[in-house]
Design an enzyme around this catalytic site. Structure first.
Site, mmCIF file in Angstrom:
data_model
loop_
_atom_site.group_PDB
_atom_site.id
_atom_site.type_symbol
_atom_site.label_atom_id
_atom_site.label_comp_id
_atom_site.label_asym_id
_atom_site.label_seq_id
_atom_site.Cartn_x
_atom_site.Cartn_y
_atom_site.Cartn_z
ATOM 1 N N THR A 195 0.141 -8.751 -8.529
ATOM 2 C CA THR A 195 1.347 -8.335 -7.822
ATOM 3 C C THR A 195 2.523 -9.079 -8.415
ATOM 4 O OG1 THR A 195 0.228 -7.727 -5.793
ATOM 5 C CG2 THR A 195 2.535 -8.273 -5.596
ATOM 6 N N PHE B 126 5.914 -10.524 -7.763
ATOM 7 C CA PHE B 126 6.826 -10.960 -6.714
ATOM 8 C C PHE B 126 8.167 -11.270 -7.354
ATOM 9 C CE2 PHE B 126 2.745 -11.695 -4.858
ATOM 10 C CZ PHE B 126 2.934 -11.502 -3.496
#
Ligand code: PEP
Ligand code: MN
Length: 654
Positions: free
Chosen positions: A546, A548
């Site tokens: 992911t 961020f």
């Protein structure tokens, strides 16, 4: 046995614990670990551990089965993080120390410092006193060498580490070095360990060439018992029957020691293998095995080195190794620390200047243990003050109204795609910019109460992204009902807080393993149920990352950037735009980027809310190094588009 005392224990209660132990035949020592007071009990005494742990002011009793105590994980459960000036070793980061085997001249150490700093080393190594096998080999420049090294370290903002070979020298060296190294040959020089441990400086303890892991840990125990709590262990190869390499790198010692002890473990691949082109593979293996960092020999001209030339890397080889480490780090859930946490914050992207970072908070959405919190720790360190919120919008609000200096939000997942809610918020909050990026490897686990089993699960709680990333696993359990929660960690907390026995057996959550470590304070006292990880690694593909981003508030042209990114020039920008509904309009935009040599790393389109069949384009681009190219391209792009938003310029994470 170690008795961990409560922070607020009274002198009277401490005395009672002492008397209790003495009365049962123990010899009692006063000890400390950082600001935690401990009592050490040794000898042939016998005590009822349960009764002892119930005495007023006793927080915990660690009756270790090992001969070392202060070093043991049983005494201190969480990882120790050692600070050497602004540099931290341990926890979620990879710290790389580099420099020559020995300081040979002022010019040599200054040049090496410049080269290794440029590649991202955060500490400088180098021997001033060299314990050499032959008395006729170069013995080091002594105190003069240390003075040169200190100057080089100061020039490039790098704390220094150097070997101390005698108790007399320890006193003379202590004001010049930031960290003492105890060399492999001195690992069991107990007088030296006692002396160096008492000086209050961080210590790098090398493993002796023939030392067992237990002997090595007992040497670390000497240092801790003498008063320091800042010890880093260094595996540097052991003597085996193999003679091809200088020593044999004991890779398995890394996970073993990390399980036995809370101390950080780094690896010296240079002395382990002794052959230049074998250093990088050994270094990468060490990182993969869980090492917290490396110490690597680098020389500007290895062929002319006065010691250990054949194992010293050329600066270009070190640069290439650092790039590989940066790519590998997220796979093992860590980040390469490239800049020590400096206090001054430079400007980002469009402007210049600096702002001071005090003790401001960093906002994230979710409970403790959420993936966003892990990303936050990567960017800002374990000590960062955190502001927990319950929605992504609340993160934006906190950054906007100044209650948080920065925010951390997820933007995109490699399996499940963009998090559109956050793209929409970035457009709705024009005063907030992206100033940094963190890529986190996401490993999902199925978490339940301790009492639940595979057969009792009926409901699974998680964020929709959690479900999307574990689609294949969930397809194997078609009977389970999926319940959507605000975030993965709050789904776990809902189980920890559940008081109904039947529900407790039937619910599970998909989240990170660290979310299962819900603080005891959040467990209902009456139930106190624990949580367990029923299965780990349930994401559809292990290459699940992911992205961020770090949010900061714009002040006109200025924007505050995180300390760890302050010195890095942005090389990536995120843009969003819409184009006229006519042939070739997107092509004309992309042509501008292509003509200016700007690389496109993301292009995604999405319908504009309320305008069916009209699209917004989400684009990530590289920022060319040469000055005005990017600004000119943006101006041309703006002229070609209908709506245009620049979400921020930042340093790309690999
Ligand atoms: C060194 O790091 O300079 C050194 C001499 O290493 P070791 O003590 O591990 O041989
Ligand atoms: Mn050496």
């Amino acid at each position: 046995m170690i008795i961990v005392l409560a922070k607020d224990i009274s002198p009277h209660d401490t005395e009672m614990v002492r008397l209790y132990l003495k009365g049962r035949g123990f010899t009692v020592r006063d000890q400390a670990f950082g600001d935690t007071a401990l009592l050490g009990a040794s000898g042939k005494g016998q005590a009822d551990i349960h009764e002892l742990s119930l005495l007023p002011g006793v927080e915990r009793v660690a009756a270790t089965s090992k001969p070392y105590e202060l070093v043991s994980r049983e005494t201190k459960i969480e990882d120790s993080i050692v600070s050497v000036g602004p540099v931290k070793i341990g926890g979620a980061r990879i710290t790389v120390i580099a420099g020559p085997c020995a300081v040979e001249s002022r010019e040599q150490i200054v040049e090496t410092a410049a080269r290794v700093r440029e590649s991202g080393a955060v500490m400088l190594r180098g021997g001033a006193y060299k314990p050499r096998t032959s008395p006729y080999a170069f013995q080091g420049l002594g105190m003069a060498g240390l003075e040169y090294m200190k100057a080089a370290g100061e020039m490039y903002g790098m704390p220094i580490v150097t070997e101390v070979v005698s108790t007399e020298l320890a006193d003379r060296m202590k004001d010049l070095t930031d960290m003492f190294q105890i060399g492999a040959r001195n690992m069991q020089n107990f007088e030296l360990l006692k002396k160096v441990g008492s000086l209050g400086k961080p210590v790098l303890l090398k493993r002796g060439p023939s030392a067992t892991i237990e002997e090595w840990l007992l040497s670390a125990e000497y240092l801790l018992a003498a008063g320091t709590s800042d010890v880093v262990l260094c595996e540097r190869g052991i003597r085996t029957f193999e003679t091809y390499t200088r020593n044999t790198l004991d890779i398995s010692a890394i996970p073993v020691v990390k399980a036995l002890s809370h101390l950080p473990v780094i690896v010296d691949p240079s002395h382990a293998v002794g052959i230049r082109d074998k250093v990088a593979p050994a270094a990468l293996a060490a990182i993969a095995a869980g090492a917290d960092g490396l110490t690597v020999e680098v020389h500007p001209n290895p062929d002319a080195a006065l010691s250990d030339g054949p194992q010293s890397l050329y600066p270009a080889q070190f640069e290439s190794l650092m790039r590989d480490i940066e790519a590998l780090s997220p796979v093992v859930g860590k980040e390469l620390l490239r800049t020590p946490n400096v206090d001054v914050i430079a400007s980002a992207g469009t402007g210049g200047g600096s702002v001071e970072l005090g003790t401001e908070r960093i906002a994230f959405s979710g409970e403790s243990g959420a993936f966003a919190e892990q990303a936050l720790i990567r960017a800002f360190g374990e000590e960062a003050m955190r502001l927990q919120t319950d929605s992504f919008k609340a993160v934006f609000d906190a950054v906007l109204d100044g209650s948080a200096a920065f925010g951390v939000i997820p933007l995109e997942n490699s399996l499940a795609g963009s998090i559109h809610e956050n793209y929409d918020l970035l457009i709705r909050y024009p005063d907030i910019a992206i100033v940094g990026e963190i890529k986190l490897r996401i490993v999902h686990s199925l978490i339940t109460s301790e009492k639940a089993s595979w057969d009792s699960i009926k409901v699974v709680r998680s964020h929709p992204q959690g479900f999307a990333q574990c689609r294949d696993f969930l397809a194997e359990h078609p009977g389970w009902r999926l319940e959507t929660w605000n975030n993965t960690a709050s789904a776990v907390l809902s189980i920890a807080e559940e008081t109904d026995e039947d529900t407790l057996l039937s619910v599970a959550a998909i989240a990170s393993e660290s979310a299962a470590k819900v603080p005891a304070a959040k467990m209902p006292a009456a139930k106190g149920q624990g949580l367990k990880v029923l299965k780990s690694g349930i994401e559809t593909d292990p290459r699940n990352y992911t992205r961020f981003v770090i949010l900061s508030r714009k002040h006109g042209d200025w924007v505050q950037v995180p300390p760890s990114m302050g010195k890095q020039t942005p090389d990536k920008a995120s843009l969003v735009f819409s184009v006229k509904d006519e042939p070739g309009s997107l092509y004309r935009c992309l042509k501008i980027l292509s003509e200016e040599g700007i690389n496109l790393s993301k292009l995604e389109s999405r319908p504009i809310l309320g305008q069916p069949w009209n699209y917004m384009f989400y684009v990530d681009v590289s920022i060319p190094k040469s000055g005005d190219v990017f600004e000119n391209a943006l101006a041309k792009l703006k002229a070609q588009t209908e709506k245009f938003y620049s979400l921020g310029c930042y340093r790309a994470s690999l």
